[in-house]
Design an enzyme around this catalytic site. Structure first.
Site, PDB file in Angstrom:
ATOM      1  N   ASP A  28       0.862  -1.177   0.000  1.00 41.16           N
ATOM      2  CA  ASP A  28       0.000   0.000   0.000  1.00 41.16           C
ATOM      3  C   ASP A  28       0.901   1.230   0.000  1.00 41.16           C
ATOM      4  OD1 ASP A  28       0.983   0.221   2.517  1.00 41.16           O
ATOM      5  OD2 ASP A  28      -0.929   0.001   3.542  1.00 41.16           O
TER       6      ASP A  28
ATOM      7  N   ASP B 111      -8.192  -7.620   0.235  1.00 38.73           N
ATOM      8  CA  ASP B 111      -7.286  -7.893   1.345  1.00 38.73           C
ATOM      9  C   ASP B 111      -8.039  -7.594   2.621  1.00 38.73           C
ATOM     10  OD1 ASP B 111      -6.977  -4.804   1.012  1.00 38.73           O
ATOM     11  OD2 ASP B 111      -6.091  -5.276   2.961  1.00 38.73           O
TER      12      ASP B 111
ATOM     13  N   CYS C 266     -12.747 -29.500   5.155  1.00 35.78           N
ATOM     14  CA  CYS C 266     -11.551 -28.722   4.784  1.00 35.78           C
ATOM     15  C   CYS C 266     -10.310 -29.606   4.813  1.00 35.78           C
ATOM     16  CB  CYS C 266     -11.390 -27.557   5.750  1.00 35.78           C
ATOM     17  SG  CYS C 266      -9.892 -26.613   5.483  1.00 35.78           S
TER      18      CYS C 266
ATOM     19  N   CYS D 212      -7.214 -28.554   4.911  1.00 31.01           N
ATOM     20  CA  CYS D 212      -6.023 -27.796   5.335  1.00 31.01           C
ATOM     21  C   CYS D 212      -5.262 -28.567   6.411  1.00 31.01           C
ATOM     22  CB  CYS D 212      -6.413 -26.402   5.816  1.00 31.01           C
ATOM     23  SG  CYS D 212      -6.825 -26.311   7.568  1.00 31.01           S
TER      24      CYS D 212
ATOM     25  N   CYS E   7      -7.021 -28.809   9.844  1.00 32.60           N
ATOM     26  CA  CYS E   7      -8.173 -29.714   9.898  1.00 32.60           C
ATOM     27  C   CYS E   7      -7.751 -31.171   9.750  1.00 32.60           C
ATOM     28  CB  CYS E   7      -9.184 -29.337   8.818  1.00 32.60           C
ATOM     29  SG  CYS E   7      -9.922 -27.721   9.120  1.00 32.60           S
TER      30      CYS E   7
ATOM     31  N   HIS F 108      -6.023 -22.199   9.029  1.00 35.18           N
ATOM     32  CA  HIS F 108      -7.293 -22.681   8.484  1.00 35.18           C
ATOM     33  C   HIS F 108      -8.090 -21.534   7.852  1.00 35.18           C
ATOM     34  CE1 HIS F 108     -11.274 -24.358   8.028  1.00 35.18           C
ATOM     35  NE2 HIS F 108     -11.702 -23.268   8.651  1.00 35.18           N
TER      36      HIS F 108
HETATM   37 ZN   LIG Z   1      -9.116 -26.263   7.616  1.00 36.83          ZN
END
Ligand SMILES: [Zn+2]
Length: 676
Positions: free
Chosen positions: A95, A268, A306, A308, A311, A337
């Site tokens: 920025d 963002d 999920c 990820c 998880c 996550h």
């Molecule tokens: Zn997750």
């Protein structure tokens, strides 16, 4: 043309402005729509770059203001840029630094040349010009740079918004010149607050300049959701099809879905990381708050849908434990996550646009993205078979994605506290600024400290004061305190009381007593009492027997409640204060309202930044200015008076054209400015 990004529009959804595209930065191919995690200090808090890579982050955002101060551009020059420095192989967007400077509560000033501020690290004065901003971003070595713009609240008046626009456009040209032949891309920022004509002017001016992408600035800083969505939709309709569009600082998963639908490509926001720090997670089954004990024994993964790393490996019981014990690992795992969840949402959206099934996805996601934990909905302590009442009279309960409740005025759409939990805002704005704890410690003073709580609302301010008293009384002798609340409509308190799982500060005997008999005496502390004066404040204030030392002025804003923000109202209040030393705190930073306070006889000072407000207001009676304890307030000087003279909204409602010269004279000759 001069685009450095080779932007290719791949698909445009039917029945929506949603689109999918690719572009190429100096480091990678970027697929849109996309979410950019925020790495303020060249780090996404608590996340290693490896985990961001695994989650699919394509661009990280870094803050020029912070990196300019530390480690400083010389470090980036010496190590060869931010990618090398933080070991990140994909793209970085910086920025301009402007937003942080305009958010600084103190020590900044704005000229045509740039924004001047004092370093919070060593106190030196720095002039952030468009040239210095670009020079710093070049040294940082980002893939995408932003032009310095003048940020103003989205709720600014038209004159202020127009003035900011002029400067923003001149700075845009200077930024392009400073970029020179650097291969780094540069985005312009469309401003114009909530005024369609100004947005149009801004878009036209900036689109004529050789920017590589366009950002929509000045939103998510104080406007309502519908205002933001309308302005966003209107602005994207003005932007070229062959450049990326970036909506700065937005938002929750639902906000992002809505903005994609309105034609935005890039986002963002600190939310996924910030809610992780507080124990929150977005999942396919709604928003989970891991402080809740329903997860104490749960062997389920965080989100069964999920893939990820969090998880795949950790149970809800463990995440609950980490959150309850405040362990950093909890923040890290939930953050990992949440960022994955955001990226996954963007990937699903992109796939649906490419396959032209965005609209059904949009409708399906809208239903779940704002939901709370669907499998373990938060329990309501009021055990009743009746349906929960979420609307009463003119008000309804609004629940923020972070899980806290506030009260919305249905007709105006105005929410009492939209960004921070009401009780937290009350503490910061009213309790801390009035130095309540310190004043209560003056135990030798037998006179009760009198607080006027003007606009009881859902009683957040009153309960914050009562909590402060109870806390102070636990740690030593205190001075008595009398709290006097003014309110004409108790529906918002009743509504919050019914839904007190969202307003946990109301779990106390005092609000019930206030609703039942209009007064409460603490059974534990003889010095603590609370009374309600029900009716119109302008009438009731003249009947109050306890005159105020401190005033919390928390009426709904002048849009929905005009009478309480007039010169007449403040004159009446000033007269009632008599010669007393009284300090008034209010959330507004409106120039016209500050002027009304001055002409009524008060002196005015800058209040701290709260939620989306960069400033609030403190008013002091002349006697209060003589107290040594008020010397900490930053009383406005002649520069404020000059700003007032330039303002397009000088006069509060109710001041007629005939009265304006006298009003202006009263400002110019106000003793506050004479002594400086
Ligand atoms: Zn997750």
């Amino acid at each position: 043309m001069s685009s450095r990004l080779n932007f290719q529009l791949e698909a445009q959804a039917s029945g929506s402005r949603a689109r999918a595209a690719t572009f190429h930065t100096l480091h990678n191919e970027v697929q849109t729509p996309l979410f950019m995690p925020v790495g303020t200090q060249a780090t996404v808090k608590a996340q290693a770059t490896q985990s961001l890579e695994d989650a699919g982050s394509q661009i990280l955002l870094a803050n020029t203001y912070h990196l300019l101060l530390r480690p400083g551009p010389e470090v980036f020059r010496s190590v060869g840029g931010i990618h090398e420095f933080m070991s990140w192989k994909k793209s970085v967007l910086t920025d301009s630094g402007g937003f942080q400077i305009f958010s600084l509560p103190h020590s900044r000033s704005m000229t045509e040349e740039g924004a001047q501020f004092q370093s919070y690290l060593d106190g030196r004065t720095i002039l952030l010009s468009p040239e210095l901003s670009i020079e710093t971003q070049r040294a940082i070595g980002s893939d995408i740079m932003m032009a310095l713009d003048q940020c103003i609240p989205s709720t600014a008046d038209e004159a202020a918004a127009r003035a900011a626009l002029g400067i923003t456009h001149r700075w845009a040209l200077r930024s392009l010149a400073a970029r020179g032949d650097s291969p780094q891309a540069l985005f312009g920022i469309v401003q114009g607050a909530l005024f369609p004509e100004l947005r149009r002017e801004s878009a036209e001016s900036l689109c004529a300049m050789p920017f590589d992408g366009m950002a929509i600035g000045g939103l998510a800083v104080g406007e309502s959701r519908s205002e933001r969505e309308d302005t966003c939709e209107f602005t994207t309709s003005l932007l070229p099809h062959d450049k990326p569009r970036y909506l700065m600082g937005v938002g929750t998963p639902l906000d992002i879905l809505e903005a994609v639908h309105r034609g935005v490509d890039m986002f963002d926001c600190i939310i996924p990381n910030q809610v992780a720090q507080r124990g929150g997670a977005f999942t396919s089954r709604g928003y989970l708050q891991f402080r809740r004990s329903v997860y104490k024994f749960s062997q389920e993964p965080l989100d069964p849908a999920c893939p990820c790393p969090t998880c795949a490996r950790y149970s809800r019981a463990y995440l609950h434990h980490l959150t309850k014990t405040g362990e950093t690992l909890g923040w890290q795992l939930l953050g990992q996550h949440n960022i994955y969840f955001y990226h996954q949402l963007m990937r699903e959206i992109r796939a649906s646009v490419l396959e032209d099934r965005f609209l059904p996805l949009y409708h399906a996601k809208r239903e779940v993205l704002h939901a709370e934990d669907m499998d373990h909905p938060p329990q309501h302590p009021v055990k009743t078979r009746k349906r929960r009442i979420t609307k009463l009279g003119a008000y309804e309960v609004h629940v923020a994605p972070e899980g806290f409740g506030s009260i919305r005025h249905i007709a105006s759409g105005e929410i009492m506290h939209s960004r921070t939990p009401p009780i937290e805002e009350a503490r910061r704005l009213y309790i801390e600024q009035s130095r309540l704890a310190e004043r209560l410690r003056d135990a030798d003073n037998p006179e009760p400290l009198v607080i006027w709580d003007v606009g009881l609302g859902a009683a957040a301010n009153a309960m914050a004061a009562i909590h402060a008293y109870e806390k102070a009384a636990c740690s030593g002798p205190v001075r008595p305190m009398r709290l006097v609340s003014f309110e004409n409509d108790l529906d918002s308190l009743k509504l919050a009381r019914i839904n007190n799982n969202f307003f946990p500060y109301l779990r106390h005997a005092a609000p019930d007593a206030i609703l039942k008999q209009g007064s409460w005496q603490s059974p534990v502390h003889a010095g603590l009492s609370w009374t309600l004066l029900k009716g119109d404040f302008l009438e009731k204030m003249t009947q109050a027997t306890d005159l105020p030392d401190v005033i919390f002025y928390d009426m709904f804003s002048s849009n929905s409640d005009n009478d309480h923000w007039t010169l007449e109202a403040f004159r009446c209040l000033f007269t009632v204060c008599g010669g007393r030393a009284a300090e008034l705190f209010t959330y507004t930073c409106s120039t016209a309202i500050r002027a009304a306070l001055l002409v009524a006889g008060f002196h005015i000072a800058k209040g701290r930044s709260i939620g989306e407000k960069r400033e609030t207001t403190i008013a002091l009676t002349p006697a209060a200015r003589l107290l040594p304890s008020t010397s900490c307030h930053e009383v406005f000087g002649a520069d404020w008076r000059e700003k007032w003279q330039r303002s397009g909204a000088k006069f509060p409602a109710g001041v007629t054209e005939e009265q304006q010269p006298d009003f202006a004279r009263a400002i110019l000759e106000h003793p506050q400015f004479q002594r400086l």
